[in-house]
Motif scaffolding. Sequence first.
Motif, mmCIF file in Angstrom:
data_model
loop_
_atom_site.group_PDB
_atom_site.id
_atom_site.type_symbol
_atom_site.label_atom_id
_atom_site.label_comp_id
_atom_site.label_asym_id
_atom_site.label_seq_id
_atom_site.Cartn_x
_atom_site.Cartn_y
_atom_site.Cartn_z
ATOM 1 N N TRP A 327 75.662 -1.459 81.672
ATOM 2 C CA TRP A 327 74.828 -1.596 80.478
ATOM 3 C C TRP A 327 73.362 -1.303 80.780
ATOM 4 O O TRP A 327 72.456 -1.857 80.171
ATOM 5 N N ALA A 329 72.413 1.851 80.489
ATOM 6 C CA ALA A 329 72.193 2.984 79.592
ATOM 7 C C ALA A 329 71.712 4.236 80.330
ATOM 8 O O ALA A 329 70.635 4.757 80.046
ATOM 9 N N TRP A 334 72.064 8.907 72.170
ATOM 10 C CA TRP A 334 71.662 7.793 71.309
ATOM 11 C C TRP A 334 72.892 7.326 70.536
ATOM 12 O O TRP A 334 73.886 8.049 70.394
ATOM 13 N N GLU A 336 74.053 4.153 67.352
ATOM 14 C CA GLU A 336 73.727 2.967 66.561
ATOM 15 C C GLU A 336 74.384 1.755 67.201
ATOM 16 O O GLU A 336 75.615 1.702 67.326
ATOM 17 N N GLU A 337 73.553 0.834 67.664
ATOM 18 C CA GLU A 337 74.028 -0.385 68.335
ATOM 19 C C GLU A 337 74.910 -0.073 69.544
ATOM 20 O O GLU A 337 75.836 -0.828 69.860
ATOM 21 N N ASN A 338 74.619 1.034 70.229
ATOM 22 C CA ASN A 338 75.372 1.397 71.424
ATOM 23 C C ASN A 338 74.550 1.029 72.654
ATOM 24 O O ASN A 338 73.489 1.605 72.898
ATOM 25 N N ARG A 339 75.034 0.098 73.452
ATOM 26 C CA ARG A 339 74.266 -0.426 74.576
ATOM 27 C C ARG A 339 74.416 0.381 75.861
ATOM 28 O O ARG A 339 73.883 -0.009 76.892
ATOM 29 N N THR A 341 74.023 3.940 75.595
ATOM 30 C CA THR A 341 73.192 5.124 75.387
ATOM 31 C C THR A 341 71.746 4.741 75.652
ATOM 32 O O THR A 341 71.320 3.622 75.346
ATOM 33 N N ARG A 344 69.060 3.265 71.736
ATOM 34 C CA ARG A 344 69.928 2.469 70.870
ATOM 35 C C ARG A 344 69.201 2.249 69.544
ATOM 36 O O ARG A 344 68.099 1.690 69.511
ATOM 37 N N LYS A 353 66.542 1.727 76.322
ATOM 38 C CA LYS A 353 67.193 0.741 77.171
ATOM 39 C C LYS A 353 67.112 1.053 78.660
ATOM 40 O O LYS A 353 67.377 0.180 79.485
#
Length: 455
Positions: A327, A329, A334, A336-339, A341, A344, A353
């Motif tokens: 996690w 990244a 990128w 949406e709410e992807n930890r 990438t 985020r 991140k």
Amino acid sequence: MVDQPEFGDERQNAHTLRIVDSAERDQRFERATELFDGLHARNVSVVALTWVDNSGITRTKSVPLRRLAHAAAHGVGASPVFDVFLFDDWIIQGRFAGGPVGDLRLHPDLDRLTVLAGQPGWAWAPADRHFQSGVPYPMDQRLQARKAVRTLAEQGLTARAGFEIEWCVGKTGTEDWVPATSGSAYGHARQVELSDYCVDLLNALDQQDVEVLQFHPEYAPGQFEISTTPEDPVAAADTAVLVKETVRAVTIRHGLRPSFSPKVVNGGVGNGGHLHLSLWRDGTNLFDGFQDEARRFSAGVLTHLRALCAIGCPSLASYLRLVPNTWAAPFVAWGEENRETALRLVRDNLEIKCFDLTANPYLVVAGVIAAGLDGIATGAGLPEGLNVDPALLGDVQRLPTSLKEAVDEFEEDAVLTEAFGRELAGTIADVRRGEMERYKDASPQGIANITRWRH
């Protein structure tokens, strides 16, 4: 003694920044004098004036309270050699900085003067560096962040930013890593074990007018995280410095030791320093609904992200952290709410991140703004967002896997090097290469060991 070394065209980089003239010196003296009684009543004896160097270390010169007015008006002397300090205090000779000649003046920002609850008797103010003549120093990192914010304003934009601060709490008495808690990741038991410490830390931040959005145990042994409220980007960088040093002060007063290193132990989960940023026009948050300008800004950040790693992931230890499935990244993508990438998309802001706390926060906000504005200027398109772990796809580009790779990308990035200016960009690269050369034979665990307690 040389007062103002030649910086050629680089002086233009500071043309929008105010020169400290005699009238302003008088105003600063009067204001600091007016502050004296209030500070004295709160038992302040010493004021620490800080700046952050290119290795991400907070350096300082301090003055007795009775000298604050003089320092505010005339500054405090500091050598420009600090621009080529490595994180371990080794000094290199850079192309544009280094050696014993020259002097700058540290001018405290009285608007940010803060009485330190974690260090009784002390106050703190971030400082800007100028030449003795009052001309802004082109390689000052905080002034670089100010310049980026002004460039935003010239286009009718403002930004709000905030950093997540992660650290691990260890026991003293050894250079090795021994976590101070045994509680589970994210577990309340960890807070129970250090209950008094946690309360004292949050109380100290509250007394310093730092608005904490949330505080919690993190994944790694002994790890905690604080998120603060969004602010102007320069103020957000100031707050990041203040929070780190408050964590350090309170932790030490409890007989413990904090580590902000990206990798406390090789193979373990590291500490991040994520940046959250939103973009505003005419009072509207452009990330609320992910409007076109916000998308282009994000595309610019994504385009320049590999080069930005030389700013936001600036140490050898950073690349022990940037590995898949932790996690951290480590992918140029990128979601949406992807930890996993690097970018985020949260509901109303963009989270970067991949960055960590060996970074200079002023350089981080300056670099991200420059990259984002390039995306707006060029009409950059954002690729499709990912809603899965990028590691599962097999064809998603990685961020740099070494500091050398990041620095090479940075030096080839015309947008970032122009934004920072030839001298500052070159000195950043010199410092990074100095760290590489100094520790070229170190093992991954050796790098973790030498970095563990430095930041």
